[in-house]
Design a protein around this motif. Structure first.
Motif, PDB file in Angstrom:
ATOM      1  N   ARG A 271       0.826  -1.210   0.000  1.00 40.63           N
ATOM      2  CA  ARG A 271       0.000   0.000   0.000  1.00 40.63           C
ATOM      3  C   ARG A 271       0.863   1.264   0.000  1.00 40.63           C
ATOM      4  NH1 ARG A 271      -3.705  -0.529   4.693  1.00 40.63           N
ATOM      5  NH2 ARG A 271      -4.699  -2.015   3.270  1.00 40.63           N
ATOM      6  N   HIS A 272       2.015   1.199   0.635  1.00 36.59           N
ATOM      7  CA  HIS A 272       2.886   2.381   0.738  1.00 36.59           C
ATOM      8  C   HIS A 272       4.188   2.161  -0.028  1.00 36.59           C
ATOM      9  CE1 HIS A 272       0.185   4.131   3.687  1.00 36.59           C
ATOM     10  NE2 HIS A 272       0.183   2.968   4.336  1.00 36.59           N
ATOM     11  N   ARG A 273       4.081   1.560  -1.193  1.00 35.08           N
ATOM     12  CA  ARG A 273       5.262   1.218  -1.978  1.00 35.08           C
ATOM     13  C   ARG A 273       5.996   2.440  -2.544  1.00 35.08           C
ATOM     14  NH1 ARG A 273       0.772  -0.726  -4.501  1.00 35.08           N
ATOM     15  NH2 ARG A 273       0.115   0.277  -6.449  1.00 35.08           N
ATOM     16  N   HIS A 274       5.399   3.627  -2.460  1.00 35.23           N
ATOM     17  CA  HIS A 274       6.051   4.855  -2.926  1.00 35.23           C
ATOM     18  C   HIS A 274       6.921   5.484  -1.838  1.00 35.23           C
ATOM     19  CE1 HIS A 274       2.484   6.074  -0.751  1.00 35.23           C
ATOM     20  NE2 HIS A 274       2.952   7.300  -0.670  1.00 35.23           N
ATOM     21  N   LEU A 275       6.929   4.924  -0.620  1.00 34.63           N
ATOM     22  CA  LEU A 275       7.685   5.518   0.483  1.00 34.63           C
ATOM     23  C   LEU A 275       8.997   4.774   0.724  1.00 34.63           C
ATOM     24  CD1 LEU A 275       4.915   6.186   3.171  1.00 34.63           C
ATOM     25  CD2 LEU A 275       5.824   7.751   1.442  1.00 34.63           C
TER      26      LEU A 275
ATOM     27  N   ALA B 229       9.741   6.133  -6.144  1.00 38.84           N
ATOM     28  CA  ALA B 229       9.486   7.499  -5.678  1.00 38.84           C
ATOM     29  C   ALA B 229      10.411   8.464  -6.408  1.00 38.84           C
ATOM     30  CB  ALA B 229       9.703   7.600  -4.167  1.00 38.84           C
ATOM     31  N   PRO B 230      10.244   8.591  -7.721  1.00 35.24           N
ATOM     32  CA  PRO B 230      11.140   9.471  -8.481  1.00 35.24           C
ATOM     33  C   PRO B 230      11.024  10.918  -8.021  1.00 35.24           C
ATOM     34  CG  PRO B 230       9.237   8.841  -9.801  1.00 35.24           C
ATOM     35  CD  PRO B 230       9.195   7.997  -8.568  1.00 35.24           C
ATOM     36  N   GLU B 231      12.157  11.602  -8.017  1.00 37.04           N
ATOM     37  CA  GLU B 231      12.141  13.001  -7.619  1.00 37.04           C
ATOM     38  C   GLU B 231      11.383  13.818  -8.657  1.00 37.04           C
ATOM     39  OE1 GLU B 231      16.212  14.145  -7.185  1.00 37.04           O
ATOM     40  OE2 GLU B 231      16.222  13.673  -5.047  1.00 37.04           O
ATOM     41  N   PRO B 232      10.497  14.672  -8.224  1.00 34.24           N
ATOM     42  CA  PRO B 232       9.781  15.507  -9.193  1.00 34.24           C
ATOM     43  C   PRO B 232      10.732  16.474  -9.882  1.00 34.24           C
ATOM     44  CG  PRO B 232       9.366  16.262  -6.963  1.00 34.24           C
ATOM     45  CD  PRO B 232      10.110  14.967  -6.841  1.00 34.24           C
ATOM     46  N   THR B 233      10.537  16.628 -11.183  1.00 37.65           N
ATOM     47  CA  THR B 233      11.375  17.569 -11.922  1.00 37.65           C
ATOM     48  C   THR B 233      10.990  18.991 -11.525  1.00 37.65           C
ATOM     49  OG1 THR B 233      11.505  16.044 -13.797  1.00 37.65           O
ATOM     50  CG2 THR B 233      12.062  18.365 -14.215  1.00 37.65           C
ATOM     51  N   PRO B 234      11.946  19.780 -11.046  1.00 38.46           N
ATOM     52  CA  PRO B 234      11.592  21.143 -10.640  1.00 38.46           C
ATOM     53  C   PRO B 234      11.102  21.955 -11.834  1.00 38.46           C
ATOM     54  CG  PRO B 234      13.976  20.897 -10.740  1.00 38.46           C
ATOM     55  CD  PRO B 234      13.391  19.523 -10.907  1.00 38.46           C
ATOM     56  N   GLN B 235      10.143  22.799 -11.588  1.00 33.61           N
ATOM     57  CA  GLN B 235       9.609  23.633 -12.657  1.00 33.61           C
ATOM     58  C   GLN B 235      10.536  24.822 -12.900  1.00 33.61           C
ATOM     59  OE1 GLN B 235       6.742  22.890 -14.527  1.00 33.61           O
ATOM     60  NE2 GLN B 235       7.180  20.977 -13.430  1.00 33.61           N
ATOM     61  N   PRO B 236      10.664  25.250 -14.169  1.00 33.99           N
ATOM     62  CA  PRO B 236      11.481  26.444 -14.420  1.00 33.99           C
ATOM     63  C   PRO B 236      10.872  27.660 -13.743  1.00 33.99           C
ATOM     64  CG  PRO B 236      10.251  25.818 -16.386  1.00 33.99           C
ATOM     65  CD  PRO B 236      10.069  24.707 -15.405  1.00 33.99           C
ATOM     66  N   ARG B 237      11.712  28.574 -13.339  1.00 34.59           N
ATOM     67  CA  ARG B 237      11.235  29.803 -12.722  1.00 34.59           C
ATOM     68  C   ARG B 237      11.208  30.927 -13.756  1.00 34.59           C
ATOM     69  NH1 ARG B 237      15.526  30.373  -8.292  1.00 34.59           N
ATOM     70  NH2 ARG B 237      16.468  28.611  -9.375  1.00 34.59           N
TER      71      ARG B 237
END
Length: 626
Positions: free
Chosen positions: A224-228, A368-376
Motif C-alpha cells: 500500500r505504501h510502496r512509494h515511500l 518514488a522518483p524526484e519531481p522535476t523542478p519547474q522552471p522559474r
C-alpha cells in the motif's frame, strides 16, 4: 537475547606567471601558485564550520551554507534489557540518551527515533513501567518514535498473536496518533511516516516473531505504501557471529528477507538488534538493487551498553548516510568516568562508525522518483540591481543560429551575439537542479581556439560599467567527463582588454582584465584587476568533479571579493581590499578567452543561466536558491 557468537607557498618573486600556466607550465610551478593563496588565509566571509562527528555527546554541526533541507538524523536505540531487570533497574543511562536527543534535536535535525526491542529483561509490569517512565521524555518532547518487542519483552515462544502483555499496555499505538500510518489488529506491528529532506519516509516496526497474519499485514502495508522509502526495523534479522563485522541472515531473518524485504524495492535499509557483536551486510533484492542490513546491539558491554545510541545522519546532497554510535551517559554521569567505561563504551570501530553511500535519487527512482523542478520565470530571478541575465530556454534546441541575438532579460540591453569560430554552440535541454532556466549551451571545438562563443553587443551598457558599487557574477556549468589539461585555462565569462593596457600590474600583462576560468585540474579561478588598485587579484576554488552540474558565484562587497561554489565560500579568497572591475570599454565574452587581445581558448563546458548584479548578494539570494 541469544548469545552468538597539501608545498610551501612560493614568494611573489619566484611564483610562476599565469601565462606559464596557460602554456603548460610545470606541475611543481602549478602547485606553488595554487598553494600561495591558501597560506594567505581566507577572507573572514569565507569561514564556515565543519560537519562531522565530534566525540561523545557532541553532534556534528552543519556549516552555515550547508543544505539543512537535505539532511536529517534517524536515531536508533538498541537493546536496553540489562538496565531494566526486575529489582536491578538503572534508568539513568536511558534518561541520558533521551535527554541528549531532546537537547540536540535541532542540531541533529532529528526526524525519528526507532527502538529495536528488548526494552526489558523479562517484560514484567514494573520493568516495562520503569522503561515507560523514562520514555516520557520522548513523548513530552513529541519526538516521533517506534518501539517493538524483543524476545525478552514477551514470551519468546509466542508470535504477535499472543494477546495482551505489559508491553502492549504501555506501548500500544493508534492511528489517531500523528505519523502512525497503520497498526496491526494484534497491536504488535506498526508503520510510521515522517517527513524529512523534502520526502516522506516510512519506518515499519515489526514484532519479534510474526505470525502468518503478521507477515500478511506487513506485506499489505508495504504494498500500500510502496512509494515511500522504508526502513524496516525488527529484533532479529542478521547476526555477525564471526566477530568480523560481516552480517549473515539468521534463520528467522531469512524468512523476513524472503517474504518481505527482498520483494519490496522501497525497503532500502533494515536495522535489528538481538545479537552481538555489531555487523552489517549488503544484499541484492528482487529488483536488482542494494539493500543494507545492519545489526546494532551493545548490551554485552559495560553497564549493559549504557543505552548507546546509533545515529544515522542522512545527507541527500552528498548521497551518504554517516553512521555514528554515541553513549551520552559517559558525559553526564560521574560514575561512568571509570577506565572500564571508557574502554568498553568508546565505540569507534568500523562496525560502529561508518558511512553508507547511496545515490538516493537513483535508488528511489523506481518507486518514488524526484519531481522535476519547474522552471522559474525570468521575473522571479531579476533581483534589485540586476544588470544582465542570460538564459537559453527560449531558444530552439540544436545548433545555435549564428545570426541569433540572445536577449538580456534584465531589460538593460546587454544582449549577446554569436561569434562564428568553428564548431557551433548547441542548445541542450540539460540544467542544474537549482537552475531557473531549463536549458543550457554546450560549447567546444575540436581544438582549443576553435568553436563559436558569445559576446555582448557593441554599445551594451555593461561593456564600460566598472561595477564600483559591488557586484555578483553567477553561472551554472558542467565539465565533460574527459576534461583535461587541454581545457586549461578556458573561461565561462571574461572581459576583453588586457591587464597591461588597463594599467594593471602584478600578474600577466597579456591576460584579460576579468576572467572566470577553469584549470586543467578542474579548479575555478577568478582573475580580476579592480579599479581600486593596479595589482591583480585571484580567487581559487577547489578540484571539482566532472560530469556534474555546479553553481559558482563571485561576490564583491566593495571591500573584498569572495568566490562561492554551491553557495559555500571557498578557502582561497584573498584578504586584499578591492573595489570594482577595470574596463577598456570592450565586450564581455561568454565561453571565450582572449590572450593579448587574441582569442586563445573556447570552453568545453555546458553553461547554464548567467547573471550579473550590480551589488553584493548573500548566498540566500543566489540563483540556485529555489
Amino acid at each position: 537475547m541469544t548469545t552468538p557468537s597539501q608545498p610551501p607557498a612560493q614568494t611573489s618573486a619566484t611564483a610562476p606567471s599565469r601565462r606559464a600556466l596557460l602554456t603548460g607550465g610545470s606541475t611543481a610551478a602549478l602547485s606553488g601558485l595554487l598553494a600561495a593563496p591558501a597560506l594567505a588565509g581566507a577572507h573572514p566571509a569565507a569561514a564556515s564550520e565543519g560537519h562531522g562527528p565530534q566525540g561523545h555527546g557532541k553532534p556534528g554541526r552543519r556549516g552555515p551554507h550547508a543544505s539543512p533541507d537535505l539532511q536529517f538524523t534517524l536515531a536508533v536505540l538498541p537493546d536496553t534489557q540489562y538496565l531494566f531487570d526486575d529489582d536491578s533497574i538503572v534508568a539513568e543511562p536511558l534518561v541520558a540518551s533521551l535527554k541528549y536527543l531532546r537537547r540536540h534535536r535541532d542540531e541533529l535535525n532529528l526526524a525519528f527515533l526507532a527502538q529495536l526491542g528488548d526494552l526489558t529483561e523479562s517484560g514484567l509490569p514494573h520493568e516495562m513501567g520503569a522503561f515507560d517512565d523514562a520514555w516520557s521524555i520522548v513523548r513530552r518532547a513529541r519526538i516521533p518514535f517506534s518501539t517493538l518487542t524483543g524476545n525478552h519483552d514477551v514470551d519468546s515462544s509466542t508470535t504477535d498473536q499472543r494477546g495482551r502483555t505489559p508491553y502492549l499496555q504501555h506501548f500500544g499505538r493508534s492511528t489517531r496518533e500523528p505519523g502512525v500510518l497503520a497498526v496491526s489488529p494484534d497491536g504488535y506491528n506498526t508503520a510510521h511516516a515522517f517527513t524529512a529532506a523534502g520526502r516522506e519516509w516510512m519506518v515499519l516496526a515489526l514484532d519479534w516473531r510474526l505470525s502468518e497474519a503478521g507477515f500478511a499485514w506487513a506485506d499489505t502495508v508495504l504494498t500500500r505504501h510502496r512509494h515511500l522509502p522504508t526502513i524496516l526495523t525488527t529484533h532479529d534479522v542478521i547476526h555477525a557471529d564471526h566477530g568480523d563485522g560481516v552480517g549473515h541472515l539468521s534463520d528467522y531473518g531469512q524468512d523476513v528477507w524472503d517474504r518481505l524485504i527482498r520483494r519490496h524495492d522501497h525497503v532500502f535499509l533494515s536495522i535489528n538488534g538481538h545479537f552481538w557483536p555489531t555487523g552489517r551486510t549488503v544484499m541484492t533484492n528482487d529488483a536488482g538493487h542494494e539493500t543494507h542490513l545492519h545489526l546494532a546491539n551493545y548490551q554485552q558491554l559495560y553497564y549493559g551498553g549504557a543505552a548507546a545510541l546509533r545515529l544515522y545522519r542522512f545527507d541527500l546532497a552528498r548521497g551518504v548516510i554517516d553512521v555514528e554510535t554515541v553513549v551520552p551517559w559517559l558525559e553526564t554521569n560521574e560514575a561512568a568516568d571509570c577506565a572500564l567505561a571508557r574502554e568498553e563504551l568508546t565505540l569507534t570501530s568500523d562496525a560502529d562508525r561508518f558511512s553508507v553511500e547511496i545515490d538516493f535519487a537513483e535508488r528511489f527512482a523506481g518507486f518514488a522518483p524526484e519531481p522535476t523542478p519547474q522552471p522559474r520565470p525570468a521575473e522571479a530571478v531579476l533581483v534589485r540591481d540586476t544588470l544582465a541575465y542570460w538564459r537559453w530556454d527560449q531558444l530552439p534546441t540544436g545548433a545555435l543560429d549564428r545570426a541569433a541575438r540572445i536577449e538580456d532579460l534584465s531589460g538593460h540591453g546587454n544582449h549577446l551575439e554569436v561569434v562564428s569560430n568553428g564548431r557551433r554552440v548547441e542548445v541542450v535541454g540539460e540544467f542544474h537542479p537549482g537552475q531557473p532556466g531549463h536549458a543550457s549551451l554546450a560549447f567546444g571545438g575540436a581544438v582549443k581556439d576553435a568553436g563559436d562563443y558569445l559576446r555582448t553587443v557593441a554599445g551594451a551598457p555593461l561593456n564600460d560599467d566598472e561595477l564600483e558599487r559591488g557586484y555578483t557574477i553567477e553561472a551554472f556549468f558542467r565539465m565533460p567527463q574527459d576534461w583535461s589539461d587541454r581545457d586549461a585555462w578556458t573561461s565561462l565569462l571574461s572581459r576583453q582588454g588586457s591587464a597591461g593596457e588597463a594599467g594593471g600590474t602584478g600578474g600577466d600583462a597579456e591576460e584579460p582584465v576579468v576572467s572566470l576560468n577553469l584549470s586543467g585540474e578542474r579548479q575555478l579561478q577568478f582573475v580580476s584587476y579592480p579599479i581600486s588598485q593596479r595589482e591583480g587579484l585571484t580567487n581559487w576554488g577547489h578540484e571539482l568533479r566532472t560530469d556534474r552540474w555546479w553553481h559558482v558565484a563571485v561576490v564583491n562587497d566593495r571591500k573584498h571579493t569572495t568566490m562561492y561554489v554551491e553557495g559555500c565560500p571557498v578557502a582561497r579568497n584573498p584578504h586584499t581590499r578591492n573595489r570594482g572591475l577595470r574596463t577598456l570599454d570592450r565586450r564581455w565574452l561568454v565561453g571565450g578567452y582572449e590572450w593579448d587581445g587574441v582569442l586563445d581558448a573556447v570552453t568545453r563546458t555546458t553553461l547554464g543561466d548567467v547573471r550579473i548584479v550590480g551589488r553584493a548578494l548573500s548566498p540566500r539570494e543566489f540563483m540556485n536558491q529555489r
